[in-house]
Design a protein around this motif. Structure first.
Motif, PDB file in Angstrom:
ATOM      1  N   LYS A 131       7.326   7.612  -7.356  1.00 39.93           N
ATOM      2  CA  LYS A 131       7.983   6.854  -6.291  1.00 39.93           C
ATOM      3  C   LYS A 131       8.758   5.696  -6.900  1.00 39.93           C
ATOM      4  O   LYS A 131       8.338   5.097  -7.878  1.00 39.93           O
ATOM      5  CB  LYS A 131       6.957   6.338  -5.286  1.00 39.93           C
ATOM      6  CG  LYS A 131       6.262   7.481  -4.551  1.00 39.93           C
ATOM      7  CD  LYS A 131       5.265   6.975  -3.550  1.00 39.93           C
ATOM      8  CE  LYS A 131       4.646   8.167  -2.841  1.00 39.93           C
ATOM      9  NZ  LYS A 131       3.233   8.057  -2.657  1.00 39.93           N
ATOM     10  N   ASP A 167      -5.965  11.352   1.727  1.00 40.74           N
ATOM     11  CA  ASP A 167      -5.860   9.894   1.581  1.00 40.74           C
ATOM     12  C   ASP A 167      -6.459   9.430   0.263  1.00 40.74           C
ATOM     13  O   ASP A 167      -6.061   8.408  -0.283  1.00 40.74           O
ATOM     14  CB  ASP A 167      -6.562   9.185   2.738  1.00 40.74           C
ATOM     15  CG  ASP A 167      -5.776   9.288   4.035  1.00 40.74           C
ATOM     16  OD1 ASP A 167      -4.554   9.579   3.964  1.00 40.74           O
ATOM     17  OD2 ASP A 167      -6.366   9.088   5.103  1.00 40.74           O
ATOM     18  N   ASP A 220      -1.000  11.642  -5.814  1.00 41.51           N
ATOM     19  CA  ASP A 220      -0.554  12.680  -4.872  1.00 41.51           C
ATOM     20  C   ASP A 220       0.567  13.539  -5.460  1.00 41.51           C
ATOM     21  O   ASP A 220       1.290  14.204  -4.743  1.00 41.51           O
ATOM     22  CB  ASP A 220      -0.122  12.058  -3.545  1.00 41.51           C
ATOM     23  CG  ASP A 220       1.106  11.166  -3.669  1.00 41.51           C
ATOM     24  OD1 ASP A 220       1.550  10.899  -4.804  1.00 41.51           O
ATOM     25  OD2 ASP A 220       1.621  10.726  -2.630  1.00 41.51           O
ATOM     26  N   GLN A 233       0.852  -1.184   0.000  1.00 43.43           N
ATOM     27  CA  GLN A 233       0.000   0.000   0.000  1.00 43.43           C
ATOM     28  C   GLN A 233       0.890   1.238   0.000  1.00 43.43           C
ATOM     29  O   GLN A 233       1.755   1.385   0.849  1.00 43.43           O
ATOM     30  CB  GLN A 233      -0.901   0.002   1.246  1.00 43.43           C
ATOM     31  CG  GLN A 233      -1.853   1.166   1.326  1.00 43.43           C
ATOM     32  CD  GLN A 233      -2.942   1.115   0.268  1.00 43.43           C
ATOM     33  OE1 GLN A 233      -3.451   0.048  -0.044  1.00 43.43           O
ATOM     34  NE2 GLN A 233      -3.294   2.263  -0.282  1.00 43.43           N
ATOM     35  N   THR A 234       0.682   2.118  -0.973  1.00 45.82           N
ATOM     36  CA  THR A 234       1.465   3.342  -1.025  1.00 45.82           C
ATOM     37  C   THR A 234       0.988   4.310   0.056  1.00 45.82           C
ATOM     38  O   THR A 234      -0.135   4.213   0.541  1.00 45.82           O
ATOM     39  CB  THR A 234       1.366   4.002  -2.412  1.00 45.82           C
ATOM     40  OG1 THR A 234       2.299   5.066  -2.484  1.00 45.82           O
ATOM     41  CG2 THR A 234      -0.026   4.538  -2.682  1.00 45.82           C
ATOM     42  N   ARG A 235       1.867   5.218   0.437  1.00 49.87           N
ATOM     43  CA  ARG A 235       1.513   6.271   1.393  1.00 49.87           C
ATOM     44  C   ARG A 235       1.536   7.601   0.660  1.00 49.87           C
ATOM     45  O   ARG A 235       2.481   7.890  -0.074  1.00 49.87           O
ATOM     46  CB  ARG A 235       2.505   6.300   2.555  1.00 49.87           C
ATOM     47  CG  ARG A 235       2.238   5.175   3.539  1.00 49.87           C
ATOM     48  CD  ARG A 235       3.250   5.183   4.653  1.00 49.87           C
ATOM     49  NE  ARG A 235       4.071   3.992   4.420  1.00 49.87           N
ATOM     50  CZ  ARG A 235       5.379   3.924   4.532  1.00 49.87           C
ATOM     51  NH1 ARG A 235       6.067   4.961   4.904  1.00 49.87           N
ATOM     52  NH2 ARG A 235       6.023   2.819   4.288  1.00 49.87           N
ATOM     53  N   ALA A 260      -4.286   8.572  -3.178  1.00 49.55           N
ATOM     54  CA  ALA A 260      -3.341   7.455  -3.124  1.00 49.55           C
ATOM     55  C   ALA A 260      -3.307   6.644  -4.411  1.00 49.55           C
ATOM     56  O   ALA A 260      -2.581   5.673  -4.502  1.00 49.55           O
ATOM     57  CB  ALA A 260      -3.684   6.541  -1.953  1.00 49.55           C
ATOM     58  N   GLN A 313       1.990  11.588   0.096  1.00 48.99           N
ATOM     59  CA  GLN A 313       2.954  12.544   0.637  1.00 48.99           C
ATOM     60  C   GLN A 313       2.255  13.465   1.633  1.00 48.99           C
ATOM     61  O   GLN A 313       1.044  13.697   1.535  1.00 48.99           O
ATOM     62  CB  GLN A 313       3.609  13.342  -0.476  1.00 48.99           C
ATOM     63  CG  GLN A 313       2.710  14.336  -1.179  1.00 48.99           C
ATOM     64  CD  GLN A 313       3.480  15.190  -2.146  1.00 48.99           C
ATOM     65  OE1 GLN A 313       4.675  15.402  -1.982  1.00 48.99           O
ATOM     66  NE2 GLN A 313       2.804  15.696  -3.163  1.00 48.99           N
TER      67      GLN A 313
END
Length: 195
Positions: free
Chosen positions: A167, A140, A163, A131-133, A143, A135
């Protein structure tokens, strides 16, 4: 523009190219995949197995195969005719946005909720979910993963996300069977679902 190929009945949202036939594979919101003959300038096959819009296409770098992703599931196909091979179930039931495969046979699907699922190409087994987070400062809801690619080595995964970030991901060098157990339940040959 030097050429225009038409045939889909709705927005074309995904595309893959390769050196051999089909040289262009397109996926559309009309739930079809088309295999294009560049010399003739038209589609020579239309694959209608998906029920939802096609959001991602990945060509296997070593095998003469490709995969397509939509909200219903991921499907694997054999070139050049587009012969259906198998379904890979989408356990998260999120909307798939992109699909990529490396030369080791790791198929990765990125979803609108920020999830990434890693599948074994040969078996279709989902061996890892990440699961990506977002920035800091982003919601939320931002995402979503919209595009992804492996670098030339096939060891780093690069994602483009809602976001406003790009990455870079790598395999965990400290992973062991104890820290990342593999719950592998392979289906017996001939019992897999083929729709």
């Amino acid at each position: 523009q030097i050429f225009c190929m038409a045939g889909h009945k709705d927005t074309v949202g995904s595309l893959a190219c390769q050196a051999t036939d089909p040289q262009i594979i397109s996926g559309s919101q009309d739930s079809t995949v088309r295999l294009w003959d560049l010399a003739a300038g038209k589609a020579y096959a239309t694959l209608t197995h998906h029920k939802k819009s096609i959001r991602g296409i990945a060509v296997h770098p070593k095998k003469y195969l490709f995969a397509t992703a939509s909200a219903d599931n991921i499907k694997q196909w054999k070139c050049p005719e587009g012969t259906f091979m198998r379904n890979i179930e989408n356990p998260s039931r999120a909307i798939a946005n992109c699909l990529v495969c490396n030369s080791d046979g790791v198929l990765v699907c990125g979803y609108d909720n920020g999830a990434m699922q890693f599948f074994d190409w040969k078996t279709g087994h989902n061996f890892h979910t990440e699961q990506t987070r977002v920035q800091p400062g982003s919601l939320d809801a931002e995402a979503g993963i919209y595009a992804m690619a492996f670098d030339r080595t096939g060891t780093r995964l690069i994602t483009c996300e809602a976001d406003k970030t790009i990455k870079v991901w790598r395999e965990d060098p400290d992973a062991t069977p104890q820290t990342h157990p593999l719950d592998f339940r392979a289906q017996a040959p001939g019992t897999e679902k083929r729709w």
